[in-house]
Structure formats: structure tokens, C-alpha cells
Design a protein around this motif. Structure first.
Motif, PDB file in Angstrom:
ATOM      1  N   GLU A  62       0.856  -1.186   0.000  1.00  0.00           N
ATOM      2  CA  GLU A  62       0.000   0.000   0.000  1.00  0.00           C
ATOM      3  C   GLU A  62       0.888   1.229   0.000  1.00  0.00           C
ATOM      4  O   GLU A  62       2.120   1.120   0.108  1.00  0.00           O
ATOM      5  N   ASN A  76       2.023  -3.695   4.639  1.00  0.00           N
ATOM      6  CA  ASN A  76       1.273  -3.624   5.893  1.00  0.00           C
ATOM      7  C   ASN A  76       0.596  -4.976   6.127  1.00  0.00           C
ATOM      8  O   ASN A  76      -0.165  -5.451   5.286  1.00  0.00           O
ATOM      9  N   THR A  78      -1.440  -5.650   8.657  1.00  0.00           N
ATOM     10  CA  THR A  78      -2.739  -5.568   9.345  1.00  0.00           C
ATOM     11  C   THR A  78      -3.802  -4.879   8.502  1.00  0.00           C
ATOM     12  O   THR A  78      -4.902  -4.645   8.959  1.00  0.00           O
ATOM     13  N   SER A  79      -3.475  -4.538   7.271  1.00  0.00           N
ATOM     14  CA  SER A  79      -4.502  -3.990   6.383  1.00  0.00           C
ATOM     15  C   SER A  79      -4.573  -4.892   5.151  1.00  0.00           C
ATOM     16  O   SER A  79      -3.598  -5.563   4.825  1.00  0.00           O
ATOM     17  N   TRP A 172       7.908   5.490  14.265  1.00  0.00           N
ATOM     18  CA  TRP A 172       7.013   4.652  13.468  1.00  0.00           C
ATOM     19  C   TRP A 172       7.822   3.900  12.401  1.00  0.00           C
ATOM     20  O   TRP A 172       8.373   4.517  11.493  1.00  0.00           O
ATOM     21  N   HIS A 173       7.865   2.583  12.540  1.00  0.00           N
ATOM     22  CA  HIS A 173       8.637   1.790  11.573  1.00  0.00           C
ATOM     23  C   HIS A 173       7.753   1.237  10.457  1.00  0.00           C
ATOM     24  O   HIS A 173       6.667   0.727  10.718  1.00  0.00           O
ATOM     25  N   PHE A 174       8.252   1.340   9.259  1.00  0.00           N
ATOM     26  CA  PHE A 174       7.547   0.837   8.078  1.00  0.00           C
ATOM     27  C   PHE A 174       8.389  -0.252   7.409  1.00  0.00           C
ATOM     28  O   PHE A 174       9.607  -0.287   7.567  1.00  0.00           O
TER      29      PHE A 174
HETATM   30  C1  LIG Z   1      -1.322  -0.623   8.677  1.00  0.00           C
HETATM   31  O1  LIG Z   1      -2.710  -0.515   8.411  1.00  0.00           O
HETATM   32  C2  LIG Z   1      -3.460  -0.256   9.580  1.00  0.00           C
HETATM   33  C3  LIG Z   1      -4.931  -0.361   9.173  1.00  0.00           C
HETATM   34  O2  LIG Z   1      -5.218   0.463   8.067  1.00  0.00           O
HETATM   35  C4  LIG Z   1      -3.073   1.118  10.127  1.00  0.00           C
HETATM   36  O3  LIG Z   1      -3.803   1.392  11.288  1.00  0.00           O
HETATM   37  C5  LIG Z   1      -1.580   1.104  10.437  1.00  0.00           C
HETATM   38  O4  LIG Z   1      -1.187   2.403  10.827  1.00  0.00           O
HETATM   39  C6  LIG Z   1      -0.779   0.677   9.234  1.00  0.00           C
HETATM   40  N1  LIG Z   1       0.610   0.501   9.642  1.00  0.00           N
HETATM   41  C7  LIG Z   1       1.607   1.034   8.975  1.00  0.00           C
HETATM   42  C8  LIG Z   1       2.977   0.757   9.509  1.00  0.00           C
HETATM   43  O5  LIG Z   1       1.446   1.705   7.969  1.00  0.00           O
END
Ligand SMILES: *[C@@H]1O[C@H](CO)[C@@H](O)[C@H](O)[C@H]1NC(C)=O
Ligand SMILES: *[C@@H]1O[C@H](CO)[C@@H](O)[C@H](O)[C@H]1NC(C)=O
Ligand SMILES: *[C@@H]1O[C@H](CO)[C@@H](O)[C@H](O)[C@H]1NC(C)=O
Length: 233
Positions: A62, A76, A78-79, A172-174
Motif C-alpha cells: 500500500e 502492511n 494488518t490492512s 514509526w517503523h515501516f
Molecule cells: C497498517 O494498516 C493499519 C490499518 O489500516 C493502520 O492502522 C496502520 O497504521 C498501518 N501501519 C503502517 C505501519 O502503515
């Protein structure tokens, strides 16, 4: 006559069941795949047991917003990720000149997957982007008739790196998706905070566009994709 007929039927039934047993074995093991214009892109780790602080295996591609119309390509877990489509005419697809597009904003605009290579040192990884526009032509899914393709762009390799983005601050790690030139002559150098990945298509529904959209699905092509996330390994 009666008995002989019965015997033939029984023999045929036995033959049929034998045939189905024989053909069932490889069939059961095979993942379910389908054809879809919309798909998510799911990461699988290539040959590494490295543990990074961000999940990568099974995570979806994403964009992380980093400015107006600009997104850094991230994974990601969790999405469900963004829904992409392979955009181009039949001729563009068959000559690897289509691009990978998603829709975003209000009204919906096309956002293309942009692959950037380092001009001075192409083996040095650069973050991919999902920016407003048509994306990099030639980023495609191979389209063999029977199996889902792997996202590719010439001899470019993909990696995911545990990194922060200036826009979100240091905590915030990506999992930032990066690309690099990978040829027989140039060995891939995977930094400590990165793993090499493949991106594979998971079938998803490409919704009809609302009236007033700038995006168009007229040139969205069907691709072969996995039906279930569990089958992507
Ligand atoms: C991943 O997606 C979730 C749900 O949309 C969001 O809350 C979260 O911040 C995202 N995490 C990252 C690291 O982008
Ligand atoms: C391109 O690679 C060179 C050499 O590794 C490096 O110094 C430079 O910062 C890189 N440029 C970008 C935009 O990544
Ligand atoms: C999709 O492909 C068509 C046909 O080449 C082209 O006209 C259009 O600009 C493309 N759209 C995007 C967003 O790439």
C-alpha cells in the motif's frame, strides 16, 4: 448379455475411479487460482530467515502518504492493502508496456506504481512510490495461462526494509519497498535491515468507479491471481 454389460460398467467405473485417484493427487496440492481485474499485492520473503521488527511475509502493498499525491510504497500486515489493476491496451500488456495502478483521492484519481532506479548505481536500492499518475510502464505481472505471475520490471529485484519515514517521525517503523537492478553481473546487496521479496497477486474485487472519477477501468486487464492469502507462501 446382462452379465457382460454389468461387467463392462463395473470395469469402467473402476477405471474411472482409478483415473480420478491418479489425477486427484497433484490437484489437491495445487492452490486455487482465478482470474480477476483487481488484486492485492502480497509479499513473500525470498531466501532469508532474518527477523526484522516489521512483519513482511504475507503483508500487503500500500502507499504511505508522504505529501500531496505522493506515497512511499510500504507493506502492511494488518490492512488488506490497496487494490491494484494492470492497466494498458492488449498490445501494451503483450509487449510489457502496461503499468500497475490503484485509485485514490476524491474524486478517484489513478495512482501508479513507480519504480525508480538509482541512475549512478542501479544496484543501490531506492524506495518505490505510489504516486498520482500512470506509474512506470513495464512493471507487470507475468501472465502464464495457469499460474499467477510475480510482479516484475525487467531485471529489477524487490526488497522490503525496516525503516522510518521522515513524514511520520522516528518512532514509526515501516516495511519500505525498494527496488534495485539485479543482473548476473551485479550481485544483489541486501542491507542488514532489508530482506528480498516477491510480490504476488491475491484476487480482489475491482469496484465500479463512482460518477465523477478521474480514474478509468476501461484498460484494466484480467490477471491470474491466488484466491486465498493462505496459498501465498
Ligand atoms: C497498517 O494498516 C493499519 C490499518 O489500516 C493502520 O492502522 C496502520 O497504521 C498501518 N501501519 C503502517 C505501519 O502503515
Ligand atoms: C545512488 O547511489 C549512490 C552510490 O551508492 C549513492 O551515493 C546515492 O546516494 C544514491 N542516490 C539515491 C537517490 O539513492
Ligand atoms: C491506461 O491505459 C490506457 C491505454 O494505454 C491509457 O490511455 C491510460 O492513460 C492508462 N491510464 C493509466 C492511469 O495508466
Amino acid at each position: 448379455m446382462e452379465a457382460k454389460g454389468y461387467t463392462t460398467t463395473a470395469f469402467l467405473a473402476t477405471l474411472l475411479s482409478l483415473t480420478s485417484v491418479v489425477s486427484a493427487a497433484p490437484f489437491v496440492a495445487r492452490e486455487a487460482t482465478g482470474l480477476s481485474t483487481g488484486f492485492n499485492l502480497i509479499a513473500t520473503i525470498v531466501g532469508s530467515s532474518k527477523q526484522l521488527s516489521v512483519p513482511i511475509q504475507g503483508a500487503a502493498l500500500e502507499g504511505a502518504h508522504v505529501g500531496a499525491g505522493l506515497n512511499t510504497a510500504v507493506l502492511n500486515a494488518t490492512s488488506p492493502g490497496q487494490i491494484f489493476y494492470q492497466n494498458g491496451t492488449v498490445e501494451e500488456v503483450s509487449t510489457d508496456r502496461s503499468s500497475i495502478v490503484t485509485d485514490g483521492g476524491t474524486p478517484l484519481y489513478p495512482y501508479g506504481l513507480d519504480i525508480i532506479l538509482n541512475a549512478t548505481d542501479p544496484s543501490s536500492p531506492v524506495a518505490a512510490a505510489i504516486n498520482v499518475g500512470i506509474g512506470t510502464q513495464g512493471v507487470t505481472l507475468t501472465t502464464p495461462a495457469s499460474e499467477p505471475g510475480v510482479l516484475h520490471y525487467g531485471t529489477t529485484g524487490f526488497m522490503a526494509c525496516d525503516e522510518t519515514l521522515a513524514y511520520y517521525g522516528p518512532s514509526w517503523h515501516f516495511a519500505v519497498v525498494k527496488t534495485f537492478e539485479e543482473t548476473a553481473a551485479i550481485a544483489a546487496i541486501i542491507p542488514d535491515n532489508c530482506v528480498q521479496i516477491n510480490l504476488l497477486p491475491l484476487c480482489a474485487t475491482l469496484e465500479d468507479l463512482p460518477a465523477g472519477s478521474v480514474s478509468s477501468h476501461e484498460f484494466a486487464n484480467e490477471v491470474r491471481c491466488f484466491e486465498s492469502l493462505n496459498d501465498i507462501q
